[in-house]
Design a protein around this motif. Structure first.
Motif, short mmCIF file in Angstrom:
data_model
loop_
_atom_site.label_atom_id
_atom_site.label_comp_id
_atom_site.label_asym_id
_atom_site.label_seq_id
_atom_site.Cartn_x
_atom_site.Cartn_y
_atom_site.Cartn_z
N CYS A 76 0.59 5.45 0.00
CA CYS A 76 -0.30 6.60 0.13
C CYS A 76 -0.22 7.45 -1.14
O CYS A 76 0.87 7.87 -1.53
CB CYS A 76 0.08 7.44 1.34
N GLU A 81 -2.87 6.05 11.00
CA GLU A 81 -3.48 4.91 10.29
C GLU A 81 -3.34 3.66 11.16
O GLU A 81 -4.30 2.91 11.39
CB GLU A 81 -2.75 4.64 8.96
N CYS A 98 -6.97 5.88 4.40
CA CYS A 98 -5.99 4.88 3.99
C CYS A 98 -6.16 3.58 4.77
O CYS A 98 -5.97 2.49 4.21
CB CYS A 98 -4.57 5.41 4.17
N HIS A 130 0.69 10.83 9.89
CA HIS A 130 -0.26 10.09 9.05
C HIS A 130 -0.19 8.58 9.26
O HIS A 130 -1.20 7.93 9.55
CB HIS A 130 -0.05 10.45 7.58
N HIS A 131 0.98 8.00 9.11
CA HIS A 131 1.07 6.54 9.24
C HIS A 131 0.85 6.07 10.66
O HIS A 131 0.25 5.02 10.91
CB HIS A 131 2.42 6.05 8.68
N TYR A 178 0.86 -1.19 0.00
CA TYR A 178 0.00 0.00 0.00
C TYR A 178 0.89 1.24 0.00
O TYR A 178 1.79 1.37 0.83
CB TYR A 178 -0.92 0.03 1.23
ZN LIG Z 1 -2.11 7.12 3.70
#
Ligand SMILES: [Zn+2]
Length: 451
Positions: free
Chosen positions: A28, A240, A211, A236-237, A26
């Motif tokens: 982003c 997630e 995500c 961000h990660h 995956y």
């Molecule tokens: Zn992302």
């Protein structure tokens, strides 16, 4: 077996595959509200190189990369331009893939759109609220990070350490939050803003929620590798991952982050590159393969300076390899296995493309020297190894009649536009190819190019 630096464990370790022979990744993807810039090109090229190398190694790669088509920046841009937000996203998504095609980046296997997943995001947020991991406020829904085990894994800092650093508002932003690090899963809409219905109030999803839903939906729990730029590592990660952990789901097994683009002159990129600001302009003004070569000659985790001098040097390096395609045009010889073994060893060592390019240029020199000395067999075997390495890293070589990757990508985009009955885009792409000197033949099975 490929070994890669893993941000979560802070060590180079084997990329463990959930299913033998198959790699699930995956990445982003873009928020589509403006033309892609040069840094975006690095983000896609690094993983295009990884994907091609894994494919070349015999693995089946599924690369999922999303399009964020709802975001504050999109809403702002639409208001400024006085157009519907959908027009902003469709325009800049098309431009994104055109630009990536122009630098030879293959389209991801799947391109999920955030707006197609809102129902699933709402369901996930309801589950997080029910599990006391999230709470509703006057402006949205927030995740309570203190309820998540190991929050701060990717940041490399515990919550206490983050807060001890001070500047809470700068780091985490303001809002109706219980803890400064809590983050928005859902933003309630203001009048006139796009909104989706939800039991906790109509609004739109937060970026971090997109995500996690799309990656788990398409790749499933415990997928192999989650990628992005170093700037996405935190928050961000981290965020997630926090949602997946709060849901009790296994998330990515390995985290890969690439380095920044820097400008050696200390100037704006547009200045040092002679008014090249967007990726489209870069691909028009330089051999588009030069950017891939520039990145290949660096390590993916380190910074890369994109300057006119560096791109010119990379273009010359590519031309040297093209020389092999011209001098040894038949390519029926078996590749020199010792060169390929060394290539695999270098690439499997945390994607040492710098070393791999050194090896390739050494093989170019040796192939030419062997041919000059009359040892045609050795020369052909070395030339074949050079071709193989170029293919493994997605470097299209230009021999006598090859159609360059960027022209092929434009032809492919043309076919996609025709399939989608977007004839305005198809006509524009055909015009671009013709302006570049190609005879464009469009048949029912697709477009072919001839000089
Ligand atoms: Zn992302």
């Amino acid at each position: 077996m490929l070994r890669l630096y893993d941000t979560a464990s802070r060590q180079v370790r084997p990329l463990a595959l959930r299913q033998p022979g198959q790699v699930s990744i995956y990445l982003c993807g873009p928020t589509v509200y403006g033309p892609p810039h040069i840094g975006h090109g690095r983000a896609t090229l690094v993983y295009d190189i990884l994907r091609r190398y894994l494919t070349w190694s015999g693995l089946t790669v599924r690369l999922v990369s999303n399009v964020t088509d709802i975001d504050d920046k999109i809403i702002e841009r639409a208001a400024r331009d006085g157009v519907p937000w959908q027009e902003i996203t469709s325009t800049y998504e098309a431009l994104w893939f055109e630009a990536m095609g122009s630098i030879g980046v293959e389209r991801p296997t799947d391109v999920p759109h955030a707006t197609d997943y809102v129902d699933q995001m709402v369901a996930m947020i309801e589950e997080l609220i029910a599990g006391d991991h999230a709470y509703v406020t006057a402006d949205g829904v927030y995740l309570a990070v203190e309820t998540v085990d190991g929050y701060g894994l990717l940041a490399g800092q515990s919550l206490d350490e983050m807060l001890a650093g001070g500047g809470e508002r700068e780091v985490f932003g303001a809002g109706n939050k219980r803890h400064p690090a809590d983050f928005a899963l859902w933003k309630l809409s203001k009048p006139g803003e796009p909104a989706w219905p939800a039991s906790f109030g109509d609004g739109r999803p937060g970026w971090h929620s997109e995500c996690v839903v799309m990656s788990l939906d398409l790749l499933g729990e415990g997928f192999d590798l989650h990628c992005g730029g170093q700037d996405l590592r935190f928050p961000h990660h981290e965020n997630e991952r926090a949602q997946a952990v709060a849901l009790g789901k296994r998330f990515a097994g390995h985290w890969m982050h690439h380095g920044f683009i820097v400008d050696g002159e200390g100037e704006k990129m547009s200045k040092s590159l002679g008014n090249v600001d967007s990726l489209v302009e870069l691909a028009q003004q330089y051999d588009p393969r030069a950017y891939r070569m520039l990145l290949l000659q660096a390590h993916y985790r380190g910074p890369v300076t994109v300057s006119r001098d560096n791109l010119d040097a990379s273009a010359k390096a590519v031309a040297r390899v093209d020389g092999i395609a011209r001098r040894f045009p038949h390519g029926t010889a078996a590749a020199d296995e010792s060169v390929l073994d060394e290539f695999r060893r270098l690439m499997d060592d945390d994607l040492n493309t710098t070393g791999a390019m050194g090896l390739m240029f050494d093989a170019v020199t040796r192939a030419n020297a062997a041919a000059d000395a009359g040892d045609q067999a050795a020369a052909e075997a070395l030339a074949a190894a050079v071709r193989e390495i170029a293919r493994a890293v997605g470097l299209e070589l230009h021999g006598e009649s090859a159609v360059p990757a960027h022209a092929q990508a434009t032809a492919q985009a043309l076919d996609q536009a025709r399939a989608a009955k977007d004839f305005a885009t198809a006509d524009r792409l055909r015009g671009e190819l013709q302006a570049d000197g190609w005879t464009v033949e469009t048949t029912r099975t697709g477009t072919t190019l001839r000089r």
